[in-house]
Design an enzyme around this catalytic site. Structure first.
Site, PDB file in Angstrom:
ATOM      1  N   THR A  27       0.803  -1.221   0.000  1.00  0.00           N
ATOM      2  CA  THR A  27       0.000   0.000   0.000  1.00  0.00           C
ATOM      3  C   THR A  27       0.837   1.273   0.000  1.00  0.00           C
ATOM      4  O   THR A  27       0.299   2.356  -0.271  1.00  0.00           O
ATOM      5  CB  THR A  27      -0.928   0.032   1.234  1.00  0.00           C
ATOM      6  N   SER A  28       2.131   1.169   0.288  1.00  0.00           N
ATOM      7  CA  SER A  28       2.984   2.356   0.266  1.00  0.00           C
ATOM      8  C   SER A  28       4.435   1.939   0.139  1.00  0.00           C
ATOM      9  O   SER A  28       4.802   0.798   0.423  1.00  0.00           O
ATOM     10  CB  SER A  28       2.794   3.201   1.540  1.00  0.00           C
ATOM     11  N   ARG A  30       8.423   3.331   1.203  1.00  0.00           N
ATOM     12  CA  ARG A  30       9.170   4.236   2.055  1.00  0.00           C
ATOM     13  C   ARG A  30      10.641   4.195   1.698  1.00  0.00           C
ATOM     14  O   ARG A  30      11.132   3.145   1.301  1.00  0.00           O
ATOM     15  CB  ARG A  30       9.047   3.834   3.533  1.00  0.00           C
ATOM     16  N   ASP A 270      10.458  -8.645   1.711  1.00  0.00           N
ATOM     17  CA  ASP A 270      10.360  -7.810   2.905  1.00  0.00           C
ATOM     18  C   ASP A 270      10.208  -8.639   4.177  1.00  0.00           C
ATOM     19  O   ASP A 270      10.674  -8.230   5.256  1.00  0.00           O
ATOM     20  CB  ASP A 270       9.246  -6.773   2.784  1.00  0.00           C
ATOM     21  N   THR A 271       9.604  -9.821   4.063  1.00  0.00           N
ATOM     22  CA  THR A 271       9.510 -10.670   5.257  1.00  0.00           C
ATOM     23  C   THR A 271      10.872 -11.182   5.686  1.00  0.00           C
ATOM     24  O   THR A 271      11.151 -11.319   6.884  1.00  0.00           O
ATOM     25  CB  THR A 271       8.558 -11.843   5.019  1.00  0.00           C
ATOM     26  N   ASN A 329       1.273 -17.881   5.261  1.00  0.00           N
ATOM     27  CA  ASN A 329       0.640 -16.580   5.052  1.00  0.00           C
ATOM     28  C   ASN A 329      -0.728 -16.567   5.730  1.00  0.00           C
ATOM     29  O   ASN A 329      -1.501 -17.517   5.616  1.00  0.00           O
ATOM     30  CB  ASN A 329       0.434 -16.321   3.559  1.00  0.00           C
ATOM     31  N   GLY A 439       4.004  -2.976  10.846  1.00  0.00           N
ATOM     32  CA  GLY A 439       2.971  -2.009  11.212  1.00  0.00           C
ATOM     33  C   GLY A 439       1.981  -2.530  12.223  1.00  0.00           C
ATOM     34  O   GLY A 439       1.478  -1.784  13.074  1.00  0.00           O
TER      35      GLY A 439
END
Length: 503
Positions: A27-28, A30, A270-271, A329, A439
């Protein structure tokens, strides 16, 4: 390209050094600047966000219907702007940028022509055309035999299934290179193309034991689907985290104001970076990497390729320093974010804070659904889907913000409990504590519910686990840090604010 692993030395004392983590979520995106401070053995990372940009699926017309894509060019512009901002921030602090690393979600990829041109924006893994492909492929190849090689959880969007779906696309005959998202962006930064192993392990084409592309799996796919052609020639060689891929090209240097900074292959899934960012020390831990997806698992030294593991649909994704992320997952906070979006588009503006306050006051355990059910995968009206799932299971239908959000969080915590029980039983790994990173670690109610559901203490934080894991692997690769994963996690622990929740 070279790996810095064999060239590591003791880091110099008290010389701050800056690293840039490009951390791309569903969703974003950074861009984070991490400055490593402190004497050897007491280092910490001062982390700051220097740029943020939106991300998400884009629906476009395709034939008689539509298709979901990623807007990769938007991400590229955000990365370049972010790198420029990182360079300015580093100069203001008087520290040099020593390296850059990219991590992102897995499985999705771009098709690149022989001249290096991108052949359209990459398809999104939630694209509807993948329906039924996984079942067809595994029926032809033999699901049990396939799992004994790649050890991969069957998800409808694994890369191999996406490639089968793409074999009749107009761009397929023009495709000379298949590049996973972080590898593709890294090739644009450096002009060098690699396949980083943690992300490659989510494709279904990698051997989980050898950590290399599996020619038998590739041969079997090509035999069943001749239209795929020569897949192996389109895949770059696999590299491990800590490999220096190359340096920023002249064009990128001009666009960002940076020098010829090295790009380091980190745990580009990323995990994988988030698991490095688990602040565990000498303890038996499980983790929940909590974001749009939740990844629930344990860290192992070797894959679990048993038939029982396959039937349970547990995955063996590869990690940093030869480790295996044995996990499943879980649908994750995607369901909550889609619920908030549904309300917003209907004219009901509900903030996340207000939603969590209402959920706190709602009746606990009133409605618990299977949050991993396939109907929660695509975008859409999640409150309506939750109501239908409740009716189908004979439970009270959640009504209103508090009940709906409490249903989501209770269902997530129950899924964490169920998955944790599976992965510990199948791996034989005992667990004393659950670390929640990402998050979702800021969601106090979800963390408390997780502790209650699992009966284990939950340590929440760091929020930016993936970025910290990304940065410490970079820093070790160029000699600013040293040591094994426990040592790197010690740096993370000194750099983060952690909260403990007792069951």
């Amino acid at each position: 390209m070279k790996s810095a692993a064999s060239e590591r030395s003791e880091p110099a004392d008290s010389i701050p050094t800056a690293f840039v983590a490009v951390d791309l979520g569903a969703t974003s995106g950074r861009v984070m600047l991490g400055v490593v401070h402190g004497d050897a053995g007491a280092e910490r990372v001062e982390l700051s966000e220097v740029a943020r940009f939106t991300n998400g699926p884009v629906e476009v017309p395709a034939g008689a219907g539509t298709a979901l894509h990623w807007d990769l060019l938007h991400l590229w512009r955000g990365i370049l702007d972010g790198l420029r901002a990182a360079g300015l921030a580093a100069r203001e602090r008087g520290v040099p940028v020593a390296a850059i690393g990219i991590d992102s979600w897995a499985v999705d990829h771009g098709f690149v022509a022989a001249d290096g041109a991108l052949l359209g924006n990459p398809r999104h893994h939630r694209d509807h055309r993948l329906a039924g492909i996984a079942e067809e492929v595994l029926d032809r190849l033999g699901a049990a035999e396939h799992y004994r090689v790649n050890g991969l959880q069957t998800l409808p969007f694994n890369t191999e299934f996406q490639l089968v779906a793409a074999r009749d696309d107009a761009v397929w005959p023009l495709t000379a290179s298949i590049r996973l998202i972080p590898d593709l962006l890294g090739s644009w930064l450096t002009g060098r193309n690699v396949a980083e192993v943690t992300n490659a392990s989510t494709t279904g084409l990698l051997d989980a034991t050898t950590r290399q592309w599996s020619q038998p799996v590739i041969d079997a796919l090509q035999r069943e689907y001749p239209g795929l052609g020569d897949l192996r020639s389109r895949l770059a060689d696999v590299v491990e985290p800590g490999t220096v891929v190359g340096h920023l090209t002249d064009t990128v240097q001009a666009a960002t104001g940076l020098d010829a900074v090295p790009l380091v292959a980190v745990g580009s899934h990323d995990t994988a970076s988030a698991v490095v960012g688990v602040p565990a020390q000498d303890e038996r831990f499980a983790y929940v990497s909590s974001g749009t997806w939740s990844l629930v698992g344990v860290e192992l030294d070797s894959p679990v390729l048993t038939e029982e593991s396959r039937i349970a649909n547990v995955t063996n994704e590869l990690g940093v320093d030869g480790t295996v992320r044995y996990l499943k997952n879980v649908m994750g906070l995607w369901v909550l974010s889609e619920t908030l979006r549904t309300w917003r588009e209907a004219g009901q503006e509900v903030t996340l804070t207000d939603a969590l306050v209402a959920a706190e006051a709602a009746e606990p355990g009133r409605t618990v659904v299977d949050i991993d059910a396939p109907e929660f995968l695509p975008p859409g009206d999640m409150p309506a889907r939750l109501a239908e799932a409740a009716r189908a299971s004979g439970q009270p239908v959640p009504d209103g913000v508090g009940q709906i959000v409490r249903c989501i969080l209770d269902s997530l915590a129950d899924a964490y409990r169920r998955v944790l029980a599976e992965v510990t039983r199948l791996s034989g790994r005992e667990v004393d504590v659950v670390h929640v990173v990402g998050g979702g670690s800021r969601n106090e109610l979800l963390c408390r519910l997780t502790a209650q559901a699992t009966g284990l203490p939950v340590v929440a934080g760091p929020v930016e686990g993936a970025a910290l894991g990304n940065i410490v692997v970079q820093a070790r690769a160029v000699g600013a840090l040293c040591g094994d994963l426990t040592a790197l996690r010690g740096v993370v622990a000194r750099s983060a604010d952690l909260v403990r929740y007792e069951p």
